[in-house]
Design a protein around this motif. Structure first.
Motif, PDB file in Angstrom:
ATOM      1  N   PRO A  44      -0.819 -12.978  -5.229  1.00  0.00           N
ATOM      2  CA  PRO A  44      -1.857 -12.445  -6.123  1.00  0.00           C
ATOM      3  C   PRO A  44      -2.344 -11.049  -5.707  1.00  0.00           C
ATOM      4  CG  PRO A  44      -2.296 -14.746  -5.630  1.00  0.00           C
ATOM      5  CD  PRO A  44      -1.180 -14.324  -4.724  1.00  0.00           C
ATOM      6  N   ILE A  45      -2.451 -10.807  -4.399  1.00  0.00           N
ATOM      7  CA  ILE A  45      -2.902  -9.492  -3.926  1.00  0.00           C
ATOM      8  C   ILE A  45      -1.866  -8.422  -4.263  1.00  0.00           C
ATOM      9  CG2 ILE A  45      -3.503  -8.144  -1.876  1.00  0.00           C
ATOM     10  CD1 ILE A  45      -4.576 -10.722  -0.633  1.00  0.00           C
ATOM     11  N   ILE A  46      -0.582  -8.732  -4.039  1.00  0.00           N
ATOM     12  CA  ILE A  46       0.482  -7.787  -4.387  1.00  0.00           C
ATOM     13  C   ILE A  46       0.457  -7.483  -5.878  1.00  0.00           C
ATOM     14  CG2 ILE A  46       2.983  -7.452  -4.477  1.00  0.00           C
ATOM     15  CD1 ILE A  46       1.867  -7.312  -1.671  1.00  0.00           C
ATOM     16  N   ALA A  47       0.279  -8.528  -6.688  1.00  0.00           N
ATOM     17  CA  ALA A  47       0.305  -8.373  -8.142  1.00  0.00           C
ATOM     18  C   ALA A  47      -0.872  -7.550  -8.663  1.00  0.00           C
ATOM     19  CB  ALA A  47       0.321  -9.741  -8.818  1.00  0.00           C
ATOM     20  N   ILE A  48      -1.971  -7.548  -7.951  1.00  0.00           N
ATOM     21  CA  ILE A  48      -3.139  -6.754  -8.350  1.00  0.00           C
ATOM     22  C   ILE A  48      -3.022  -5.318  -7.848  1.00  0.00           C
ATOM     23  CG2 ILE A  48      -5.634  -6.472  -8.022  1.00  0.00           C
ATOM     24  CD1 ILE A  48      -5.809  -9.554  -7.943  1.00  0.00           C
ATOM     25  N   LEU A  49      -2.555  -5.158  -6.610  1.00  0.00           N
ATOM     26  CA  LEU A  49      -2.443  -3.819  -6.033  1.00  0.00           C
ATOM     27  C   LEU A  49      -1.373  -2.967  -6.729  1.00  0.00           C
ATOM     28  CD1 LEU A  49      -2.768  -4.470  -2.181  1.00  0.00           C
ATOM     29  CD2 LEU A  49      -4.461  -3.439  -3.719  1.00  0.00           C
ATOM     30  N   SER A  50      -0.290  -3.588  -7.154  1.00  0.00           N
ATOM     31  CA  SER A  50       0.812  -2.836  -7.758  1.00  0.00           C
ATOM     32  C   SER A  50       0.391  -2.063  -9.008  1.00  0.00           C
ATOM     33  CB  SER A  50       1.981  -3.774  -8.072  1.00  0.00           C
ATOM     34  OG  SER A  50       2.546  -4.296  -6.887  1.00  0.00           O
ATOM     35  N   PRO A  51      -0.298  -2.679  -9.971  1.00  0.00           N
ATOM     36  CA  PRO A  51      -0.758  -1.897 -11.131  1.00  0.00           C
ATOM     37  C   PRO A  51      -1.749  -0.800 -10.756  1.00  0.00           C
ATOM     38  CG  PRO A  51      -0.810  -4.244 -11.624  1.00  0.00           C
ATOM     39  CD  PRO A  51      -0.565  -4.114 -10.152  1.00  0.00           C
ATOM     40  N   ILE A  52      -2.588  -1.053  -9.755  1.00  0.00           N
ATOM     41  CA  ILE A  52      -3.549  -0.033  -9.326  1.00  0.00           C
ATOM     42  C   ILE A  52      -2.819   1.177  -8.755  1.00  0.00           C
ATOM     43  CG2 ILE A  52      -5.413   0.499  -7.711  1.00  0.00           C
ATOM     44  CD1 ILE A  52      -6.304  -2.430  -7.960  1.00  0.00           C
ATOM     45  N   LEU A  53      -1.856   0.933  -7.868  1.00  0.00           N
ATOM     46  CA  LEU A  53      -1.059   2.033  -7.306  1.00  0.00           C
ATOM     47  C   LEU A  53      -0.251   2.734  -8.394  1.00  0.00           C
ATOM     48  CD1 LEU A  53       0.248   0.391  -3.997  1.00  0.00           C
ATOM     49  CD2 LEU A  53      -1.471   2.202  -4.216  1.00  0.00           C
ATOM     50  N   THR A  54       0.268   1.956  -9.335  1.00  0.00           N
ATOM     51  CA  THR A  54       1.029   2.541 -10.449  1.00  0.00           C
ATOM     52  C   THR A  54       0.160   3.503 -11.245  1.00  0.00           C
ATOM     53  OG1 THR A  54       2.450   0.590 -10.638  1.00  0.00           O
ATOM     54  CG2 THR A  54       2.302   2.028 -12.566  1.00  0.00           C
ATOM     55  N   TYR A  55      -1.063   3.101 -11.511  1.00  0.00           N
ATOM     56  CA  TYR A  55      -1.971   3.959 -12.276  1.00  0.00           C
ATOM     57  C   TYR A  55      -2.271   5.256 -11.521  1.00  0.00           C
ATOM     58  CZ  TYR A  55      -6.134   5.649 -14.644  1.00  0.00           C
ATOM     59  OH  TYR A  55      -7.045   6.444 -15.300  1.00  0.00           O
ATOM     60  N   ILE A  56      -2.545   5.129 -10.228  1.00  0.00           N
ATOM     61  CA  ILE A  56      -2.853   6.319  -9.422  1.00  0.00           C
ATOM     62  C   ILE A  56      -1.673   7.285  -9.414  1.00  0.00           C
ATOM     63  CG2 ILE A  56      -3.340   7.135  -7.074  1.00  0.00           C
ATOM     64  CD1 ILE A  56      -4.876   4.505  -6.621  1.00  0.00           C
ATOM     65  N   ILE A  57      -0.476   6.751  -9.207  1.00  0.00           N
ATOM     66  CA  ILE A  57       0.715   7.603  -9.198  1.00  0.00           C
ATOM     67  C   ILE A  57       0.966   8.200 -10.572  1.00  0.00           C
ATOM     68  CG2 ILE A  57       3.225   7.598  -8.904  1.00  0.00           C
ATOM     69  CD1 ILE A  57       2.828   5.391  -6.795  1.00  0.00           C
ATOM     70  N   SER A  58       0.795   7.400 -11.618  1.00  0.00           N
ATOM     71  CA  SER A  58       1.099   7.855 -12.974  1.00  0.00           C
ATOM     72  C   SER A  58       0.195   9.002 -13.418  1.00  0.00           C
ATOM     73  CB  SER A  58       0.974   6.686 -13.949  1.00  0.00           C
ATOM     74  OG  SER A  58       1.222   7.104 -15.272  1.00  0.00           O
ATOM     75  N   VAL A  59      -1.109   8.875 -13.169  1.00  0.00           N
ATOM     76  CA  VAL A  59      -2.038   9.907 -13.641  1.00  0.00           C
ATOM     77  C   VAL A  59      -1.902  11.197 -12.847  1.00  0.00           C
ATOM     78  CG1 VAL A  59      -3.690   8.241 -14.545  1.00  0.00           C
ATOM     79  CG2 VAL A  59      -3.925   9.037 -12.185  1.00  0.00           C
ATOM     80  N   ASN A  60      -1.325  11.112 -11.649  1.00  0.00           N
ATOM     81  CA  ASN A  60      -1.153  12.314 -10.820  1.00  0.00           C
ATOM     82  C   ASN A  60       0.288  12.800 -10.741  1.00  0.00           C
ATOM     83  OD1 ASN A  60      -3.936  12.793  -9.458  1.00  0.00           O
ATOM     84  ND2 ASN A  60      -3.576  10.596  -9.141  1.00  0.00           N
ATOM     85  N   SER A  61       1.193  12.108 -11.425  1.00  0.00           N
ATOM     86  CA  SER A  61       2.618  12.411 -11.270  1.00  0.00           C
ATOM     87  C   SER A  61       2.979  13.804 -11.762  1.00  0.00           C
ATOM     88  CB  SER A  61       3.462  11.370 -12.014  1.00  0.00           C
ATOM     89  OG  SER A  61       3.175  11.401 -13.408  1.00  0.00           O
ATOM     90  N   SER A  62       2.331  14.247 -12.819  1.00  0.00           N
ATOM     91  CA  SER A  62       2.636  15.581 -13.341  1.00  0.00           C
ATOM     92  C   SER A  62       2.272  16.657 -12.315  1.00  0.00           C
ATOM     93  CB  SER A  62       1.871  15.815 -14.645  1.00  0.00           C
ATOM     94  OG  SER A  62       2.160  17.084 -15.184  1.00  0.00           O
ATOM     95  N   LYS A  63       1.149  16.463 -11.630  1.00  0.00           N
ATOM     96  CA  LYS A  63       0.704  17.435 -10.630  1.00  0.00           C
ATOM     97  C   LYS A  63       1.509  17.309  -9.345  1.00  0.00           C
ATOM     98  CE  LYS A  63      -3.243  16.606  -8.707  1.00  0.00           C
ATOM     99  NZ  LYS A  63      -4.716  16.468  -8.497  1.00  0.00           N
ATOM    100  N   TRP A  64       1.817  16.085  -8.934  1.00  0.00           N
ATOM    101  CA  TRP A  64       2.521  15.866  -7.678  1.00  0.00           C
ATOM    102  C   TRP A  64       4.025  16.128  -7.771  1.00  0.00           C
ATOM    103  CZ3 TRP A  64       0.024  10.473  -6.231  1.00  0.00           C
ATOM    104  CH2 TRP A  64      -1.312  10.675  -5.866  1.00  0.00           C
ATOM    105  N   PHE A  65       4.630  15.643  -8.881  1.00  0.00           N
ATOM    106  CA  PHE A  65       6.093  15.681  -8.976  1.00  0.00           C
ATOM    107  C   PHE A  65       6.622  16.506 -10.151  1.00  0.00           C
ATOM    108  CE2 PHE A  65       4.730  11.252  -7.793  1.00  0.00           C
ATOM    109  CZ  PHE A  65       4.886  11.399  -6.419  1.00  0.00           C
TER     110      PHE A  65
END
Length: 483
Positions: A431-452
């Motif tokens: 359950p912890i993995i399943a909750i953390l994964s979408p959170i990390l995905t969101y953080i990476i996604s919203v910053n991906s244009s600036k980072w990558f």
């Protein structure tokens, strides 16, 4: 057409659905509700799944995409074909071999109870929200064209809508839905055909030249290989489409419950084969309709765009006949998705969360299932009404696909890990993995244009599933799956 006539049309339509429910609901029990007693003809399942897959979102939003995105959506559709191939050759054999009613039971057998409950919970959230998106879209249209004139508020429209769905599904569930979906798919395709015929006639295009006109138009550009950073880049959309199909169909209790109602695996695979072909053609035709509507609006100086394009043209410019079929097609598209959602949510909550098959005798199971069906209906009403104050002017289908990337991602990671590795995991950490994964995905996604310099868009599903997979590697044990 006045409001009274429209209301009578809607009530007549629902009277047909209730009649089908009565005819299919005789001697219905929980096996009928959950699996249609595994007697469903594969061709009925295949045809009915078209309407459930397209829904009111496709009926409204896809035609409105043409002006901004041309035919780029077909790149996603071609990806769907690959995903459906995986479903037919990998997932369906697994589900039939294990004789599953709920597909999430696999997670319990493979990993343990925490993984099982996590997978089912993510489905419940995913399907509840995505179905509510679809229903919200249609309820908004009905509100504008009918219920505002009758002095009926939005919450009353939504409540009436869900109550009518409950009315024709509460007795025999999936058995009724297989037949109502078939009827609703037929109505939706007729509505699409009537609209194409009328618009092409108004544009001076003969029936035999429609395909040529569409293919020669600048708006029908389908493949985009120029800029890999673009959201329309071919490989980004194609690969995303494949994973979306696997997650939103193959790992979705709603869609798989219909496949599992077939008599055997061979019939279920035939269903997936023909469903894939028909769905691809139908999506192309919907985009062609969008092109014709866009050209019609441009030539006549009509200010209608995105989700408003088809409803405005049908109601105000294309005549009463088109509007009647548009209304029937819209309702059919919406309800072919919403009715099966109520059933699948009831099935998953009953079996996966409450475990009624393990706890109660047959009579008690039926009573509990009926109460859950009512509860799911009430929750659906509340969620749709809530969306009234969240969704503004962004395309509904874009929001739908983006949201499902966050909610279906953990399911994708769990099933990939279970199917393609032999490792066991520390089940309590899932359950912890399943909750953390979408959170990390969101953080990476919203910053991906600036980072990558790269926008994930529909790729969030793959990113989310990959992060879940990596998280499961971190909690693996030294044990291996038994043969």
């Amino acid at each position: 057409m006045n409001s009274t006539t429209i209301l009578l049309l809607i009530l007549s339509y629902f009277a047909i659905l209730v009649l089908i429910s009565f005819l299919t609901g005789k001697s219905a029990d929980n096996n009928t509700f959950f699996t249609a007693n595994k007697e469903a003809p594969w061709y009925i399942v295949a045809f009915g799944m078209i309407g459930a897959s397209l829904s009111g979102v496709t009926f409204i939003s896809v035609p409105g995409w043409i002006e901004a995105s041309q035919f780029s959506y077909m790149q996603v559709v071609f990806g769907y074909m690959v995903g459906y191939l995986v479903i037919g050759t990998v997932l369906l054999p697994l589900y039939y071999r294990l004789n599953l009613t709920s597909i999430y039971t696999y997670l319990e057998e493979r990993f343990g109870n925490a993984s099982y409950k996590t997978g089912a919970s993510f489905f419940l959230i995913s399907r509840l929200v995505s179905s509510s998106f679809r229903l919200f879209l249609v309820a908004n249209v009905l509100q504008v064209i009918l219920f505002d004139d009758l002095g009926i508020s939005f919450w009353q429209t939504v409540t009436l809508t869900v109550v009518l769905i409950w009315l024709y599904t509460f007795r025999s569930g999936i058995k009724t839905i297989l037949w109502t979906d078939t009827l609703q798919t037929l109505f939706m395709l007729i509505a699409m055909g009537v609209a194409i015929y009328t618009v092409s006639e108004d544009l001076g295009i003969s029936g035999g030249n429609i395909l040529g006109y569409v293919l020669e138009s600048d708006l029908s550009k389908m493949f985009f290989f120029d800029d890999f950073k673009s959201s329309n880049y071919f490989w980004k959309q194609f690969i995303s489409g494949a994973f979306i199909a696997i997650a939103m169909t193959g790992l979705d209790q709603d869609m798989m419950q219909k496949n599992l109602a077939c008599k055997n695996l061979k019939d279920a695979q035939k269903n997936m084969f023909w469903f894939t072909i028909i769905l691809t053609i139908v999506n192309f035709v919907f985009l062609s309709l969008g092109l014709l509507l866009t050209v019609y609006a441009q030539q006549n100086g009509i200010d209608a765009h995105k989700d408003e394009l088809f409803p405005i043209l049908a109601k105000e410019y294309l005549g009463v006949g088109v509007f009647v079929f548009f209304l029937i097609g819209l309702i059919a598209a919406a309800y072919s998705s919403a009715d099966s959602t109520l059933t699948s949510l009831t099935t998953s909550f009953s079996i996966d969360i409450l475990g009624i098959q393990k706890k109660y005798d047959i009579n008690k199971q039926i009573a509990v299932r009926k109460r859950i069906h009512i509860l799911v209906s009430i929750v659906s009403i509340l969620v749709v009404i809530g969306f009234k104050y969240v969704i503004k002017d962004e395309s509904v289908i874009a929001k739908l696909l983006l949201f499902t990337g966050y909610t279906y991602g953990p399911l994708l990671g769990l099933y990939a890990f279970g199917l393609f590795t032999k490792w066991q995991i520390k089940d309590r950490w899932v359950p912890i993995i399943a909750i953390l994964s979408p959170i990390l995905t969101y953080i990476i996604s919203v910053n991906s244009s600036k980072w990558f310099g790269f926008e994930f868009e529909l790729f969030v599903l793959i990113l989310n599933g990959g992060l879940t997979f990596l998280g499961l590697i971190l909690i693996r044990t030294k044990q291996y799956q038994s043969a």
